[in-house]
Motif scaffolding. Structure first.
Motif, mmCIF file in Angstrom:
data_model
loop_
_atom_site.group_PDB
_atom_site.id
_atom_site.type_symbol
_atom_site.label_atom_id
_atom_site.label_comp_id
_atom_site.label_asym_id
_atom_site.label_seq_id
_atom_site.Cartn_x
_atom_site.Cartn_y
_atom_site.Cartn_z
ATOM 1 N N ASP A 55 -13.920 19.847 -9.791
ATOM 2 C CA ASP A 55 -15.225 19.023 -10.819
ATOM 3 C C ASP A 55 -15.174 19.200 -12.241
ATOM 4 O OD1 ASP A 55 -14.884 17.706 -8.008
ATOM 5 O OD2 ASP A 55 -16.720 18.433 -7.542
ATOM 6 N N TYR B 202 -3.196 -11.542 4.484
ATOM 7 C CA TYR B 202 -2.882 -10.169 5.222
ATOM 8 C C TYR B 202 -2.012 -10.326 6.373
ATOM 9 C CZ TYR B 202 -5.599 -9.174 1.173
ATOM 10 O OH TYR B 202 -5.748 -8.811 0.344
ATOM 11 N N ARG C 149 0.571 -1.255 0.378
ATOM 12 C CA ARG C 149 0.123 -0.383 -0.121
ATOM 13 C C ARG C 149 1.410 1.123 0.323
ATOM 14 N NH1 ARG C 149 -1.727 3.408 3.853
ATOM 15 N NH2 ARG C 149 -0.300 2.518 5.748
ATOM 16 N N ASP D 95 1.271 5.406 0.371
ATOM 17 C CA ASP D 95 0.183 6.653 0.537
ATOM 18 C C ASP D 95 1.033 8.054 0.325
ATOM 19 O OD1 ASP D 95 -2.673 7.566 1.187
ATOM 20 O OD2 ASP D 95 -2.070 6.815 3.109
ATOM 21 N N ILE E 175 -8.042 9.653 -7.424
ATOM 22 C CA ILE E 175 -9.230 10.236 -7.758
ATOM 23 C C ILE E 175 -9.510 11.321 -6.594
ATOM 24 C CG2 ILE E 175 -11.698 10.106 -8.341
ATOM 25 C CD1 ILE E 175 -10.872 7.885 -10.180
ATOM 26 N N LEU E 176 -9.163 11.163 -5.374
ATOM 27 C CA LEU E 176 -9.853 11.291 -4.548
ATOM 28 C C LEU E 176 -8.404 11.595 -3.107
ATOM 29 C CD1 LEU E 176 -11.763 13.784 -2.268
ATOM 30 C CD2 LEU E 176 -13.048 11.139 -1.861
ATOM 31 N N HIS E 177 -7.820 12.399 -2.837
ATOM 32 C CA HIS E 177 -7.572 12.237 -1.484
ATOM 33 C C HIS E 177 -7.954 13.144 -0.426
ATOM 34 C CE1 HIS E 177 -3.835 13.258 0.144
ATOM 35 N NE2 HIS E 177 -3.432 11.944 -0.070
ATOM 36 N N ARG E 178 -7.015 12.183 1.218
ATOM 37 C CA ARG E 178 -8.210 12.276 2.118
ATOM 38 C C ARG E 178 -7.493 13.992 3.094
ATOM 39 N NH1 ARG E 178 -5.207 9.658 6.412
ATOM 40 N NH2 ARG E 178 -4.995 11.537 8.044
ATOM 41 N N ASP E 179 -6.260 14.351 1.840
ATOM 42 C CA ASP E 179 -5.525 15.938 2.549
ATOM 43 C C ASP E 179 -6.279 17.126 1.834
ATOM 44 O OD1 ASP E 179 -4.579 15.060 5.138
ATOM 45 O OD2 ASP E 179 -3.294 14.175 3.865
ATOM 46 N N ALA F 8 -9.681 8.107 -14.240
ATOM 47 C CA ALA F 8 -8.032 7.356 -13.739
ATOM 48 C C ALA F 8 -7.367 7.278 -14.395
ATOM 49 C CB ALA F 8 -8.284 6.198 -12.979
ATOM 50 N N LEU G 80 -9.123 16.541 -0.755
ATOM 51 C CA LEU G 80 -10.252 15.929 -0.386
ATOM 52 C C LEU G 80 -10.662 16.690 -1.956
ATOM 53 C CD1 LEU G 80 -11.534 18.171 2.578
ATOM 54 C CD2 LEU G 80 -11.463 15.173 2.078
#
Lengths: 166, 770
Positions: free
Chosen positions: B635, B616, B568, B570, B680-684, B649, B686
């Protein structure tokens, strides 16, 4: 919890939802048309809604507003925990690939469930507690529907391979 | 091999029942006759006697030209493939000079330990010369007594950039005798030093030259390289002095045939071809069974090991098991094991070898007839280096490039002109990079006080502002006309390499022996608990990792699967240091944390290579802070792409590749110095976002500089993708040789539209909100 703490927790929640959504989206790209794929399409849509909701809330909080969970009910689940098992029952040509996708989905959902469970305990604002509590319930439902299907599929694969560890 | 043998081999291949038209192209690279020149008349008698013992009575023309240029005091660069006699080109003037001038010294710099050992062994063959010239290796493994001896008596020292940086330059007073006599500095395999490593090397060589000059020495530089464009210009940038390029014509070259081998499609729906590994295995087995000495290059250690296992499992060939006649060779093996394999290869005991690019550099492994490249190695220079491993000087050699399903490989195999265009690219370096130059100025000031009147010449126009900045930061202090260091051994803060210095031992608990070494990143990727890895064809199961002691515990296993990590990746924004809004497009720069974690692994059966299970796991995350720039896409732009039928993507991903490919033109680095993530979307943020980050711990100013010139980067990226005549993408536009997702998904045309929209925003609005 401080506002920064609330935002940090929401960001972690968003990360989980993005990962879940990306995973289901990739899976539906590899599955043939059919009942099993339909369930994954449903899961993708649900995770996308969760993600959108959390994203909007984060946007609100970063703009200095309070958390607002009034729209949460719109995310209500419209399925039941046997839906994927039923799909598995009705599909003859399922392979190791579907089993692996379901298994990986289970791990993601379990992870989300545990996260929301812990987040609900950590939360101090009533709306926050409700938000994480509700998300916990929904992820638990996803987990159960995946688990039931996985058990069924596992039995079928064992039977096909004449493997009987009992 | 002879023409007859080559034709026989091709016929055998094409009439085999497994052949199904996979050869889709054939390129011929013409032979070149040797031209000779006499040995220089006044060469030292011991040197000419040593050469005579090796059967050398005359030189190739380029070797003589190098000798003459170097003796006239010119810096020299020579470009030629492996085993073409370039080592002798620099050894000759150096040895001759050292024999004639007892106070003279020379330094040979090599990028790897294996090369140092190989070159030392060759020098030792020159017995008469070596009896008169104290020659030795100076690196991290040299024991303290030997170091003392070398400092006192060493005249020809073989070393690496790291030892020069950490040991020799900071303690130059102990090396004053050596420095005073320093007449030649040889930088072997110069093409290896590209990007940030190349920028470090360039400044390291400037520090070395500065100290040598201080002791009154004015050494001649000798830079060798694999085939690159503009070698003289590159060598001049690397050394900081004007370097003369000696044309390598005169070195003989046999005809080279390159077959372009495209495996058949086995899954039409997903456009998947037969495994590159299976095709390479088939070709390799055919060749080795015919006693044709063959090398296969794979792209990873795991592929090398798998191929070896499959060959070993494949059974007998001419009364002897194939596995006994072939070996694997790669980094990670202990030095003694590698030396053993090199010896067995050069002695002819082995008929085949399966190697990673560790054998691309000029280690002597004797002559081979055929090279097989399994998967495009990422650059034309690399592919030609691998091809150069096949064939004696004048013989016809055969190379096969086997393409994988990766779009990049498919482009190369379907576009023969790409390989025959004669374009190799020039390695990019930037000694003016402020981060890197600052670091080396701190080291230089520690080694010898800086003097503006002199040192600006070594370090370029950035010298004065950077020294002032370092003074303001308290790292340097002015003392009259001099600037001195306020630090103790700043070299420890300056690492030349990007990878972790932390080394792990891979332990076989069965017999308690260390079987391999690996850096921290490899441990995350390949030696996680539960991993089944191969070592010289045998399987081992990782039972535990001791990160404190840096030991991986493993046991031999008979499991019939191997494992592939699920990793993963990130990126998390730590703090935003700059932000500009261009309408609804955001451009930011700041500190980020890039992390990787093995979250599980896939078990794959040997031979069939199908997934037989997944597990896992919870492993520690490996992360590092660096600097990044990122853009957020509104958008409205995505809606426009969606409406026009582009893959979102794929468009973001392709745009990310283009930005990474073109950014080096603006900030002067190598694309391998940069990393990227698009989402497509990042946590920081948004929002849909594209991140490009410095691929070096702490950052080296690349994305910071690109942040200031982002419009130029987008403009170049748009031009590139618009002008590229390909239909759906190619290596010249959106394919990346280091993409972790196998160049999927990519939407070239979507990226073109997206970049056009971005550029429009950048042009319409001046960034606000800094």
């Amino acid at each position: 919890m401080s506002e920064d703490g609330m935002v940090a927790l929401l960001k972690d929640a968003l990360q989980l939802e993005i990962e879940g959504w990306l995973f289901y989206r990739d899976v539906i790209g590899t599955l043939p048309e059919g009942a099993v794929r339909d369930v994954f399409v449903y899961l993708t849509e649900q995770e996308e809604k969760h993600q959108q909701f959390i994203k909007d809330e984060l946007g609100r909080m970063e703009a200095g507003n309070q958390l607002d969970i009034s729209g949460l009910s719109a995310l209500k689940e419209t399925t039941h925990d046997e839906v994927l098992a039923d799909a598995v029952r009705s599909s003859k040509d399922l392979s190791q690939h579907e089993a692996s996708a379901i298994h990986t989905g289970m791990l993601l959902e379990r992870n989300s469930w545990e996260f929301y469970h812990a987040a609900a305990k950590k939360a101090t604002q009533p709306d926050e507690v409700s938000l994480y509590g509700q998300l916990e319930e929904w992820e638990k439902l996803h987990l159960h529907l995946l688990e039931k299907a996985y058990d069924l599929l596992k039995e079928r694969i064992w039977a096909e391979n004449r493997f009987a560890p009992f | 091999m002879t023409e007859h043998e080559l034709q026989f081999l091709l016929r055998e291949l094409k009439t085999s029942q497994d052949y199904d038209g996979q050869i889709v192209g054939r390129l011929e690279f013409e032979a070149r006759e040797a031209t000779f020149a006499p040995l220089p008349p006044a060469v030292d008698p011991d040197l000419s006697a040593d050469l005579a013992d090796k059967g050398i009575h005359e030189l190739y023309a380029f070797q003589r030209a190098c000798f003459d240029s170097a003796c006239d005091g010119y810096n020299v660069t020579v470009v030629s493939p492996t085993a073409s006699g370039k080592s002798l080109a620099f050894q000759l003037p150096v040895l001759d000079h050292l024999l004639k001038h007892p106070g003279a010294t020379a330094l040979f710099l090599y990028p790897t330990k294996a090369l140092i050992e190989d070159q030392l062994a060759k020098l030792r063959d020159m017995e008469r010369c070596m009896a008169r010239i104290n020659t030795a290796v100076y690196d991290g493994d040299t024991d303290p007594d030997a170091r003392r001896q070398l400092r006192k008596f060493g005249r020809l020292i073989l070393s690496n950039p790291d030892s020069l940086h950490y040991s020799i330059l900071p303690h130059h007073e102990s090396w004053s005798r050596f420095m005073r006599g320093l007449t030649f500095i040889v930088v072997d395999e110069g093409h290896y030093y590209h990007g940030v490593l190349g920028s470090h090397m360039a400044l390291l060589l400037r520090r070395l030259r500065r100290l040598a000059n201080f002791y009154g020495a004015h050494p001649v530089f000798f830079v060798t390289s694999a085939t690159i464009d503009e070698p003289g210009k590159f060598a001049s940038q690397l050394t900081g002095e004007l370097v003369q390029n000696v044309d390598s014509s005169g070195a003989p070259k046999g005809q080279q045939t390159l077959l372009l081998f495209n495996p058949k499609i086995v899954d039409k729906q997903n456009n998947i071809r037969k495994s590159v590994m299976k095709e390479a295995l088939w070709l390799f087995q055919r060749a080795v069974q015919e006693d044709v000495r063959t090398i296969v290059f794979t792209k990873s250690r795991q592929e090398a090991e798998l191929l070896y296992k499959y060959v070993r499992d494949a059974g007998a060939g001419k009364g002897q098991r194939l596995g006994d006649r072939v070996a694997t060779y790669r980094a990670g093996y202990l030095p003694a094991v590698r030396r053993g394999i090199e010896h067995r290869l050069s002695s002819g005991e082995l008929t085949g070898v399966i190697a990673t690019n560790a054998l691309e550099l000029g280690i002597d492994i004797g002559h081979l007839d055929v090279s097989i490249t399994a998967g495009y190695p990422g650059s034309v220079t690399s592919l030609f280096q691998q091809m150069g491993r096949a064939g004696r000087e004048r013989d016809h050699s055969l190379s096969v490039f086997v393409a994988s399903s990766n779009p990049l490989d498919q482009y190369v195999v379907q576009t023969p002109g790409f390989l025959s265009s004669g374009r190799f690219g020039t390695p990019t370096i930037n000694p003016g990079n402020e981060y890197i130059l600052s670091a080396h100025l701190r080291c230089a000031a520690y080694e010898l006080p800086l003097r503006a009147t002199i040192d600006a010449e070594y370090f370029g126009p950035q010298y004065t502002p950077l020294v002032e900045q370092l003074e303001a930061d308290g790292k340097l202090r002015a003392r009259g006309p001099l600037v001195v260091s306020t630090e103790t051994y700043p070299h420890r803060f300056v690492s030349l390499r990007t990878l972790s210095d932390k080394r792990y031992h891979i332990l076989n608990q069965g017999d308690g022996q260390v079987i391999e070494e690996a850096d921290a990143y490899k441990v995350i990727e390949e030696f996680y608990p539960g991993a089944v890895f191969l070592h010289q064809g045998d399987s081992y199961l990782v039972t535990d990792n001791d990160h404190e002691q840096q030991v991986v515990h493993s046991i031999p296993t008979t499991q019939n699967y191997y494992t592939d990590a699920i990793i993963r990746s990130d990126i998390v924004v730590q703090n935003e240091r700059g932000h500009r809004d261009y309408g609804d497009v955001g451009l930011s720069f700041g500190k980020v944390v890039v992390s990787e974690q093995t979250v599980g692994f896939i078990k794959k059966s040997f031979h069939i290579e199908t997934e037989v299970g997944r597990e896992y796991i919870d492993t520690p995350e490996i992360s590092y802070e660096t600097m990044a720039l990122w853009i957020t896409i509104p958008d409205a732009m995505l809606d426009r792409l969606k409406e026009d039928g582009y893959d979102i993507a794929g468009s973001l991903h392709a745009a990310e590749h283009l930005l990474i490919a073109l950014m080096p033109i603006v900030v002067l680095c190598d694309r391998r110095d940069l990393g990227g993530i698009s989402t497509i979307l990042h946590r920081d943020t948004l929002k849909p976002s594209i991140f490009v980050y410095d691929g070096h711990i702490g950052g080296v100013g690349l994305t910071e500089s690109a942040y200031g010139r982002f419009r130029d980067v987008v403009h170049l990226a748009l031009d590139r993708v618009t002008e590229c005549p390909c239909k759906d993408g190619c290596p010249s536009c959106v394919y990346s040789p280091k993409c972790g997702n196998n160049n999927k998904p990519l939407d070239k045309n979507g990226a073109r539209v997206l970049l056009g929209l971005l550029l429009h925003r950048l042009d319409m609005t001046t960034g606000g909100g800094e």
